[in-house]
Design a protein around this motif. Sequence first.
Motif, PDB file in Angstrom:
ATOM      1  N   GLY A 226       0.806  -1.218   0.000  1.00  0.00           N
ATOM      2  CA  GLY A 226       0.000   0.000   0.000  1.00  0.00           C
ATOM      3  C   GLY A 226       0.837   1.265   0.000  1.00  0.00           C
ATOM      4  O   GLY A 226       0.488   2.256  -0.652  1.00  0.00           O
ATOM      5  N   GLU A 227       1.963   1.243   0.729  1.00  0.00           N
ATOM      6  CA  GLU A 227       2.832   2.422   0.775  1.00  0.00           C
ATOM      7  C   GLU A 227       3.451   2.700  -0.593  1.00  0.00           C
ATOM      8  O   GLU A 227       3.581   3.852  -1.013  1.00  0.00           O
ATOM      9  CB  GLU A 227       3.936   2.201   1.815  1.00  0.00           C
ATOM     10  N   HIS A 228       3.822   1.620  -1.290  1.00  0.00           N
ATOM     11  CA  HIS A 228       4.389   1.789  -2.635  1.00  0.00           C
ATOM     12  C   HIS A 228       3.337   2.360  -3.586  1.00  0.00           C
ATOM     13  O   HIS A 228       3.633   3.235  -4.408  1.00  0.00           O
ATOM     14  CB  HIS A 228       4.906   0.450  -3.154  1.00  0.00           C
ATOM     15  N   LYS A 229       2.088   1.883  -3.468  1.00  0.00           N
ATOM     16  CA  LYS A 229       1.009   2.429  -4.303  1.00  0.00           C
ATOM     17  C   LYS A 229       0.812   3.921  -4.019  1.00  0.00           C
ATOM     18  O   LYS A 229       0.575   4.710  -4.930  1.00  0.00           O
ATOM     19  CB  LYS A 229      -0.294   1.658  -4.044  1.00  0.00           C
ATOM     20  N   LYS A 231       3.093   5.990  -3.086  1.00  0.00           N
ATOM     21  CA  LYS A 231       4.210   6.726  -3.702  1.00  0.00           C
ATOM     22  C   LYS A 231       4.027   6.871  -5.210  1.00  0.00           C
ATOM     23  O   LYS A 231       4.450   7.872  -5.805  1.00  0.00           O
ATOM     24  CB  LYS A 231       5.532   6.020  -3.381  1.00  0.00           C
ATOM     25  N   ILE A 232       3.407   5.875  -5.815  1.00  0.00           N
ATOM     26  CA  ILE A 232       3.122   5.961  -7.257  1.00  0.00           C
ATOM     27  C   ILE A 232       2.160   7.119  -7.529  1.00  0.00           C
ATOM     28  O   ILE A 232       2.403   7.950  -8.411  1.00  0.00           O
ATOM     29  CB  ILE A 232       2.521   4.627  -7.770  1.00  0.00           C
ATOM     30  N   PHE A 233       1.076   7.188  -6.750  1.00  0.00           N
ATOM     31  CA  PHE A 233       0.105   8.278  -6.933  1.00  0.00           C
ATOM     32  C   PHE A 233       0.719   9.626  -6.561  1.00  0.00           C
ATOM     33  O   PHE A 233       0.381  10.653  -7.162  1.00  0.00           O
ATOM     34  CB  PHE A 233      -1.154   8.012  -6.111  1.00  0.00           C
ATOM     35  N   ASN A 234       1.623   9.625  -5.592  1.00  0.00           N
ATOM     36  CA  ASN A 234       2.308  10.866  -5.221  1.00  0.00           C
ATOM     37  C   ASN A 234       3.132  11.416  -6.385  1.00  0.00           C
ATOM     38  O   ASN A 234       3.047  12.607  -6.716  1.00  0.00           O
ATOM     39  CB  ASN A 234       3.212  10.614  -4.009  1.00  0.00           C
ATOM     40  N   LEU A 235       3.908  10.530  -7.027  1.00  0.00           N
ATOM     41  CA  LEU A 235       4.720  10.982  -8.159  1.00  0.00           C
ATOM     42  C   LEU A 235       3.836  11.392  -9.336  1.00  0.00           C
ATOM     43  O   LEU A 235       4.129  12.382 -10.023  1.00  0.00           O
ATOM     44  CB  LEU A 235       5.699   9.884  -8.581  1.00  0.00           C
ATOM     45  N   LEU A 236       2.744  10.681  -9.546  1.00  0.00           N
ATOM     46  CA  LEU A 236       1.802  11.080 -10.606  1.00  0.00           C
ATOM     47  C   LEU A 236       1.214  12.463 -10.300  1.00  0.00           C
ATOM     48  O   LEU A 236       1.018  13.284 -11.207  1.00  0.00           O
ATOM     49  CB  LEU A 236       0.673  10.051 -10.728  1.00  0.00           C
ATOM     50  N   PHE A 251      -5.076  12.442  -8.144  1.00  0.00           N
ATOM     51  CA  PHE A 251      -3.911  11.701  -7.663  1.00  0.00           C
ATOM     52  C   PHE A 251      -3.572  12.080  -6.215  1.00  0.00           C
ATOM     53  O   PHE A 251      -3.167  11.223  -5.432  1.00  0.00           O
ATOM     54  CB  PHE A 251      -2.704  11.955  -8.570  1.00  0.00           C
ATOM     55  N   GLU A 252      -3.735  13.342  -5.875  1.00  0.00           N
ATOM     56  CA  GLU A 252      -3.477  13.806  -4.510  1.00  0.00           C
ATOM     57  C   GLU A 252      -4.383  13.056  -3.528  1.00  0.00           C
ATOM     58  O   GLU A 252      -3.915  12.549  -2.497  1.00  0.00           O
ATOM     59  CB  GLU A 252      -3.724  15.310  -4.411  1.00  0.00           C
ATOM     60  N   LYS A 253      -5.654  12.984  -3.839  1.00  0.00           N
ATOM     61  CA  LYS A 253      -6.622  12.322  -2.963  1.00  0.00           C
ATOM     62  C   LYS A 253      -6.274  10.845  -2.772  1.00  0.00           C
ATOM     63  O   LYS A 253      -6.285  10.328  -1.638  1.00  0.00           O
ATOM     64  CB  LYS A 253      -8.030  12.457  -3.563  1.00  0.00           C
ATOM     65  N   LYS A 254      -5.931  10.164  -3.863  1.00  0.00           N
ATOM     66  CA  LYS A 254      -5.586   8.744  -3.782  1.00  0.00           C
ATOM     67  C   LYS A 254      -4.315   8.518  -2.966  1.00  0.00           C
ATOM     68  O   LYS A 254      -4.217   7.544  -2.213  1.00  0.00           O
ATOM     69  CB  LYS A 254      -5.426   8.167  -5.190  1.00  0.00           C
ATOM     70  N   SER A 255      -3.345   9.401  -3.113  1.00  0.00           N
ATOM     71  CA  SER A 255      -2.091   9.242  -2.357  1.00  0.00           C
ATOM     72  C   SER A 255      -2.341   9.386  -0.857  1.00  0.00           C
ATOM     73  O   SER A 255      -1.784   8.636  -0.050  1.00  0.00           O
ATOM     74  CB  SER A 255      -1.039  10.252  -2.830  1.00  0.00           C
ATOM     75  N   TYR A 256      -3.201  10.320  -0.467  1.00  0.00           N
ATOM     76  CA  TYR A 256      -3.516  10.518   0.950  1.00  0.00           C
ATOM     77  C   TYR A 256      -4.293   9.326   1.518  1.00  0.00           C
ATOM     78  O   TYR A 256      -4.054   8.896   2.657  1.00  0.00           O
ATOM     79  CB  TYR A 256      -4.342  11.791   1.156  1.00  0.00           C
ATOM     80  N   ALA A 267       2.978  13.767   5.299  1.00  0.00           N
ATOM     81  CA  ALA A 267       3.662  15.064   5.373  1.00  0.00           C
ATOM     82  C   ALA A 267       4.668  15.206   4.238  1.00  0.00           C
ATOM     83  O   ALA A 267       4.796  16.284   3.631  1.00  0.00           O
ATOM     84  CB  ALA A 267       4.365  15.214   6.726  1.00  0.00           C
ATOM     85  N   GLU A 268       5.387  14.122   3.942  1.00  0.00           N
ATOM     86  CA  GLU A 268       6.352  14.147   2.834  1.00  0.00           C
ATOM     87  C   GLU A 268       5.649  14.393   1.505  1.00  0.00           C
ATOM     88  O   GLU A 268       6.157  15.135   0.651  1.00  0.00           O
ATOM     89  CB  GLU A 268       7.119  12.828   2.788  1.00  0.00           C
ATOM     90  N   PHE A 269       4.475  13.787   1.318  1.00  0.00           N
ATOM     91  CA  PHE A 269       3.707  13.990   0.089  1.00  0.00           C
ATOM     92  C   PHE A 269       3.255  15.452  -0.024  1.00  0.00           C
ATOM     93  O   PHE A 269       3.388  16.070  -1.085  1.00  0.00           O
ATOM     94  CB  PHE A 269       2.482  13.073   0.067  1.00  0.00           C
ATOM     95  N   ILE A 270       2.707  15.974   1.063  1.00  0.00           N
ATOM     96  CA  ILE A 270       2.226  17.364   1.054  1.00  0.00           C
ATOM     97  C   ILE A 270       3.377  18.315   0.731  1.00  0.00           C
ATOM     98  O   ILE A 270       3.227  19.239  -0.075  1.00  0.00           O
ATOM     99  CB  ILE A 270       1.590  17.723   2.410  1.00  0.00           C
TER     100      ILE A 270
END
Length: 419
Positions: A226-229, A231-236, A251-256, A267-270
């Motif tokens: 799940g964490e890897h998924k 990160k994928i949405f974060n980079l997208l 993509f932001e919503k899915k990553s959160y 926090a890293e994603f934000i």
Amino acid sequence: MEILSIGEKIKRSRIYKGYTLKDICGKKISVSKMSCIENGKIKPDNWILELVASKLGINIEYLKKDVREQLEFNLEKIKNGHNKTDQGDVLRYNLEYAEEYKYYDIAFEFMHMLFNYYLDIKDTKSCQINTARHYNLCRRSGNEKNKLLYYMDIGRYFYAENEYFQAANYYNNVRKTLTEKECKDYDFLSNVIYEEANCHFMMKDCEKAYEILTRLVDIIDFIHDGEHKAKIFNLLGILSIKMNNGKFEDFEKKSYELCKNHKSLKAEFIYSYGCAMLETDISDKAYKYVNESIALYPTDNKKNFVHFMINVIETLIEIDKISQAQDICDKVLNYSIDLHEDMFIEKSYYFKALIMYKEKNIEMSEMYMNLSLDILMRIGNKNQIKNRYMEMGILYFEMNNTSESIKYFSLALNSNKRV
């Protein structure tokens, strides 16, 4: 985690208990044969092991476990998280034994783990030293998947050295091989694709990175991590900001959602979204995101907190939030000193120097820059030291100290020649 051959176990136990070879052998085994067994020249039959175990009073299963079995046992223990405090020493010790006994398949696994251990602690010099050894073990192991793991390791090494084009080539080779073989190991495949896309992102080729990464959308449900998924949405999401393609919010919503209760990851994603916004027409939102990430990041793990905040401080300085950068930098410096982490202390001093320079306090800037340089001379690479010499030269030029300015520019020039 000591490794002993069967013969070494017998010999150690025999000597410790004060027995001679003749005492052990009696009339059933010749002394010369037992000597050969102890010295590893011949392999003992089961009945001999049972006799020896009985006479020495040692566990027969322990005695029967040969070097390969011990190496396999140790490898499993390391994979399960044992020996974390002295992981490098343990991996090197087992690797030496695996190579000595020509168990190249196991030796490769230890080398693979050791190589990534060096990368985790940012010791790329040890990676460079061991690259040929790593390749040799990969070749001798005779395993096709090990070749792909080797390519992944070398790709990660080049990425750590900021050689993104080279890293992308290695990841691309792995991706092509997996695609041709119609690989169903979606976790492995997704990791390869993610890393290749990230290399192109670092080379500022967002379109290429996005084109590669969107291939994961079709298989996202087959990825277990799940964490890897996330990160994928974060980079997208980051790429969508850069490309202004209107897909960021999705993509932001899915990553959160995939972060769940992982506050530091969220926090890293934000923060990463805020940094991506800085160079776009929505840069006015960037500081809001950066500030939100600061408030969210937990302080329970000081090392992780300092590592994250060092990046934040650099961004705050770039966007002229100097007062806030100063407050966080003071806190980070205190944490870094408590942790005895030279890399963090050096960065803290360096940012203090930049902050003082922005506040026109040139003398304090000089002091912190020198404190930073003293540490960098011990832990930095040639390019880092060269760049710092250039900064020092500019700083002294601003101070109208011509002699010191020329000195540091000369050091940078000479360093550049050596590089």
